[in-house]
Design a protein around this motif. Structure first.
Motif, PDB file in Angstrom:
ATOM      1  N   TYR A   8       0.809  -1.223   0.000  1.00 35.35           N
ATOM      2  CA  TYR A   8       0.000   0.000   0.000  1.00 35.35           C
ATOM      3  C   TYR A   8       0.841   1.271   0.000  1.00 35.35           C
ATOM      4  O   TYR A   8       0.304   2.362   0.091  1.00 35.35           O
ATOM      5  N   TYR A   9       2.170   1.122  -0.132  1.00 29.04           N
ATOM      6  CA  TYR A   9       3.063   2.275   0.029  1.00 29.04           C
ATOM      7  C   TYR A   9       2.730   3.408  -0.936  1.00 29.04           C
ATOM      8  O   TYR A   9       2.564   4.558  -0.538  1.00 29.04           O
ATOM      9  N   LYS A  10       2.589   3.102  -2.221  1.00 27.79           N
ATOM     10  CA  LYS A  10       2.358   4.157  -3.214  1.00 27.79           C
ATOM     11  C   LYS A  10       1.025   4.856  -2.997  1.00 27.79           C
ATOM     12  O   LYS A  10       0.925   6.082  -3.081  1.00 27.79           O
ATOM     13  N   SER A  11      -0.016   4.083  -2.706  1.00 23.66           N
ATOM     14  CA  SER A  11      -1.330   4.704  -2.502  1.00 23.66           C
ATOM     15  C   SER A  11      -1.344   5.529  -1.216  1.00 23.66           C
ATOM     16  O   SER A  11      -1.959   6.593  -1.151  1.00 23.66           O
ATOM     17  N   THR A  12      -0.651   5.048  -0.170  1.00 29.36           N
ATOM     18  CA  THR A  12      -0.569   5.799   1.091  1.00 29.36           C
ATOM     19  C   THR A  12       0.191   7.096   0.884  1.00 29.36           C
ATOM     20  O   THR A  12      -0.205   8.163   1.377  1.00 29.36           O
ATOM     21  N   LEU A  13       1.307   7.017   0.143  1.00 30.82           N
ATOM     22  CA  LEU A  13       2.111   8.206  -0.119  1.00 30.82           C
ATOM     23  C   LEU A  13       1.311   9.228  -0.936  1.00 30.82           C
ATOM     24  O   LEU A  13       1.332  10.428  -0.643  1.00 30.82           O
ATOM     25  N   ALA A  14       0.582   8.742  -1.924  1.00 33.87           N
ATOM     26  CA  ALA A  14      -0.242   9.642  -2.743  1.00 33.87           C
ATOM     27  C   ALA A  14      -1.326  10.307  -1.897  1.00 33.87           C
ATOM     28  O   ALA A  14      -1.604  11.503  -2.043  1.00 33.87           O
ATOM     29  N   TYR A  15      -1.937   9.527  -0.984  1.00 30.87           N
ATOM     30  CA  TYR A  15      -2.960  10.085  -0.089  1.00 30.87           C
ATOM     31  C   TYR A  15      -2.369  11.190   0.783  1.00 30.87           C
ATOM     32  O   TYR A  15      -2.966  12.266   0.950  1.00 30.87           O
ATOM     33  N   CYS A  16      -1.175  10.947   1.336  1.00 29.65           N
ATOM     34  CA  CYS A  16      -0.536  11.947   2.203  1.00 29.65           C
ATOM     35  C   CYS A  16      -0.214  13.221   1.422  1.00 29.65           C
ATOM     36  O   CYS A  16      -0.381  14.337   1.936  1.00 29.65           O
ATOM     37  N   LYS A  17       0.244  13.050   0.184  1.00 27.45           N
ATOM     38  CA  LYS A  17       0.544  14.223  -0.631  1.00 27.45           C
ATOM     39  C   LYS A  17      -0.724  15.036  -0.902  1.00 27.45           C
ATOM     40  O   LYS A  17      -0.714  16.273  -0.871  1.00 27.45           O
ATOM     41  N   ARG A  18      -1.837  14.327  -1.180  1.00 26.82           N
ATOM     42  CA  ARG A  18      -3.103  15.022  -1.417  1.00 26.82           C
ATOM     43  C   ARG A  18      -3.552  15.778  -0.173  1.00 26.82           C
ATOM     44  O   ARG A  18      -4.051  16.908  -0.255  1.00 26.82           O
ATOM     45  N   ARG A  19      -3.352  15.154   1.006  1.00 23.96           N
ATOM     46  CA  ARG A  19      -3.740  15.813   2.255  1.00 23.96           C
ATOM     47  C   ARG A  19      -2.911  17.065   2.495  1.00 23.96           C
ATOM     48  O   ARG A  19      -3.419  18.099   2.932  1.00 23.96           O
ATOM     49  N   ILE A  20      -1.606  16.990   2.186  1.00 21.59           N
ATOM     50  CA  ILE A  20      -0.733  18.151   2.372  1.00 21.59           C
ATOM     51  C   ILE A  20      -1.167  19.300   1.466  1.00 21.59           C
ATOM     52  O   ILE A  20      -1.230  20.461   1.893  1.00 21.59           O
ATOM     53  N   VAL A  21      -1.476  18.969   0.203  1.00 22.34           N
ATOM     54  CA  VAL A  21      -1.939  19.991  -0.748  1.00 22.34           C
ATOM     55  C   VAL A  21      -3.224  20.642  -0.248  1.00 22.34           C
ATOM     56  O   VAL A  21      -3.384  21.872  -0.292  1.00 22.34           O
ATOM     57  N   LYS A  22      -4.150  19.812   0.273  1.00 21.65           N
ATOM     58  CA  LYS A  22      -5.422  20.335   0.763  1.00 21.65           C
ATOM     59  C   LYS A  22      -5.230  21.233   1.981  1.00 21.65           C
ATOM     60  O   LYS A  22      -5.856  22.300   2.099  1.00 21.65           O
ATOM     61  N   ILE A  23      -4.349  20.820   2.895  1.00 22.09           N
ATOM     62  CA  ILE A  23      -4.085  21.623   4.092  1.00 22.09           C
ATOM     63  C   ILE A  23      -3.471  22.958   3.714  1.00 22.09           C
ATOM     64  O   ILE A  23      -3.845  24.018   4.241  1.00 22.09           O
ATOM     65  N   LYS A  24      -2.508  22.926   2.782  1.00 22.81           N
ATOM     66  CA  LYS A  24      -1.877  24.169   2.334  1.00 22.81           C
ATOM     67  C   LYS A  24      -2.903  25.098   1.686  1.00 22.81           C
ATOM     68  O   LYS A  24      -2.873  26.317   1.895  1.00 22.81           O
ATOM     69  N   ALA A  25      -3.820  24.509   0.899  1.00 26.72           N
ATOM     70  CA  ALA A  25      -4.862  25.313   0.241  1.00 26.72           C
ATOM     71  C   ALA A  25      -5.766  25.974   1.269  1.00 26.72           C
ATOM     72  O   ALA A  25      -6.130  27.150   1.145  1.00 26.72           O
ATOM     73  N   ASN A  26      -6.142  25.223   2.308  1.00 23.09           N
ATOM     74  CA  ASN A  26      -6.996  25.778   3.365  1.00 23.09           C
ATOM     75  C   ASN A  26      -6.294  26.895   4.129  1.00 23.09           C
ATOM     76  O   ASN A  26      -6.903  27.900   4.506  1.00 23.09           O
ATOM     77  N   LEU A  27      -4.990  26.721   4.370  1.00 22.00           N
ATOM     78  CA  LEU A  27      -4.230  27.755   5.074  1.00 22.00           C
ATOM     79  C   LEU A  27      -4.126  29.018   4.236  1.00 22.00           C
ATOM     80  O   LEU A  27      -4.173  30.141   4.759  1.00 22.00           O
ATOM     81  N   THR A  28      -3.990  28.837   2.902  1.00 17.77           N
ATOM     82  CA  THR A  28      -3.898  29.984   1.999  1.00 17.77           C
ATOM     83  C   THR A  28      -5.196  30.788   2.002  1.00 17.77           C
ATOM     84  O   THR A  28      -5.202  32.021   1.991  1.00 17.77           O
ATOM     85  N   LYS A  29      -6.336  30.076   2.040  1.00 14.04           N
ATOM     86  CA  LYS A  29      -7.644  30.740   2.070  1.00 14.04           C
ATOM     87  C   LYS A  29      -7.804  31.580   3.321  1.00 14.04           C
ATOM     88  O   LYS A  29      -8.401  32.659   3.296  1.00 14.04           O
ATOM     89  N   LYS A  30      -7.279  31.076   4.438  1.00 17.22           N
ATOM     90  CA  LYS A  30      -7.391  31.804   5.698  1.00 17.22           C
ATOM     91  C   LYS A  30      -6.505  33.052   5.703  1.00 17.22           C
ATOM     92  O   LYS A  30      -6.777  34.021   6.364  1.00 17.22           O
TER      93      LYS A  30
END
Length: 309
Positions: A287-309
């Motif tokens: 599951y390494y690749k799918s887990t890594l991809a999920y974490c990258k997506r979460r980081i992008v989403k968190i950064k986007a939310n911080l930018t909006k604030k």
């Protein structure tokens, strides 16, 4: 008849010899080990990324100050303090003791013998190959300006060339500079143990929790002093007083009770329990690749939310 286990090792230090490794020899007590490029179990370290190509149970092992990434491994053997059943705390000094069966040799000399050793030895030694520790280099230079420190390693060598055997060299000295490469809680390597084995007094810097394992009366801890200069003054006082030196040298080495990770059977049990999971479908490698991809997506989403604030 021992069961067969297909195993492989990767990403260890240069010069690593699989069949001489402690974990290999330990597992060989229970399994007939076959080194395979298609293993059931991989044991890997932190000196590369070859482990990523193996689709099997992964066990991470490190003697360095490197944290475990459980996105990449199923189990870990490291110095870390973690409340995780998949991690086994084994600081490198313990590996050194276990692999060479040294526990019985870690006994301090008596007071009279310590006086005799004082009379027959030179001042201080150091053996260093790593040039990156500012604290160690700076302390060495300050101490060496006042009293000669014989340095026998590949770095800062003062004796005409590197020595062949560290213990044979440092056993001729009253003190041994035993600074770690880095300072981090629990990161405790062979450096202080080598000084104990040579019946010398370690001058230590590194793990802030060292006194929970080793008797603080048996070594000089740089961290207990306000400055290098204060510590050096203490070293010079001890060096000039044979009875004070002998009192320190004859102190017990360990704090009792001994850490449970010095029991070889506990480590073997951990490895056996981990290996029992080798056929499970939820191994990290699957599951390494799918887990890594999920974490990258979460980081992008968190950064986007911080930018909006």
């Amino acid at each position: 008849m021992k069961p067969i286990l297909k195993i492989q090792f990767s990403d260890f230090w240069p010069g690593f010899i699989v069949r001489e490794n402690y974990l290999y020899r330990l597992l060989n007590k229970k399994y007939e080990l076959i080194l395979s490029d298609d293993p059931e179990v991989l044991i890997y370290s932190c000196f590369g990324n070859q482990f990523l190509k193996f689709k099997c149970l992964r066990i991470f092992f490190t003697s360095e100050n490197r944290k475990t990434n459980f996105l990449e491994t199923d189990y870990s053997i490291s110095f870390e303090f973690r409340r995780n059943k998949r991690q086994y705390r084994l600081p490198y000094f313990a590996t050194r003791i276990l692999e060479s069966n040294l526990l019985g040799q870690l006994k301090s000399p008596g007071f009279e013998e310590s006086l005799r050793l004082y009379d027959s030895r030179k001042f201080c030694a150091m053996v260093v190959s790593n040039p990156r520790s500012y604290e160690r280099i700076n302390f060495f230079k300050k101490l060496n300006c006042l009293l000669t420190v014989d340095s026998g390693g590949r770095y800062l060598n003062t004796i005409g060339g590197p020595i062949l055997n560290k213990i044979d060299f440092i056993k001729n000295y009253r003190f041994v500079l035993s600074f770690e490469n880095e300072r981090f809680p629990g990161y405790l390597t062979e450096k202080i143990v080598d000084a104990f084995l040579s019946n010398s007094i370690p001058i230590y810097w590194g793990d802030p929790l060292v006194s929970k394992v080793f008797n603080p009366k048996r070594f000089i801890d740089r961290s207990e002093f306000e400055s290098d200069e204060d510590c050096i003054r203490e070293i010079i006082k001890v060096n000039s007083d044979p009875h004070r030196y002998a009192k320190i040298l004859s102190e017990p080495i360990f704090i009792e009770p001994l850490p449970d990770y010095l029991e070889e059977n506990r480590l073997l049990d951990f490895l056996l329990c981990a290996i029992e999971q080798r056929d499970k479908k939820y191994l990290v490698a699957n599951y390494y690749k799918s887990t890594l991809a999920y974490c990258k997506r979460r980081i992008v989403k968190i950064k986007a939310n911080l930018t909006k604030k």
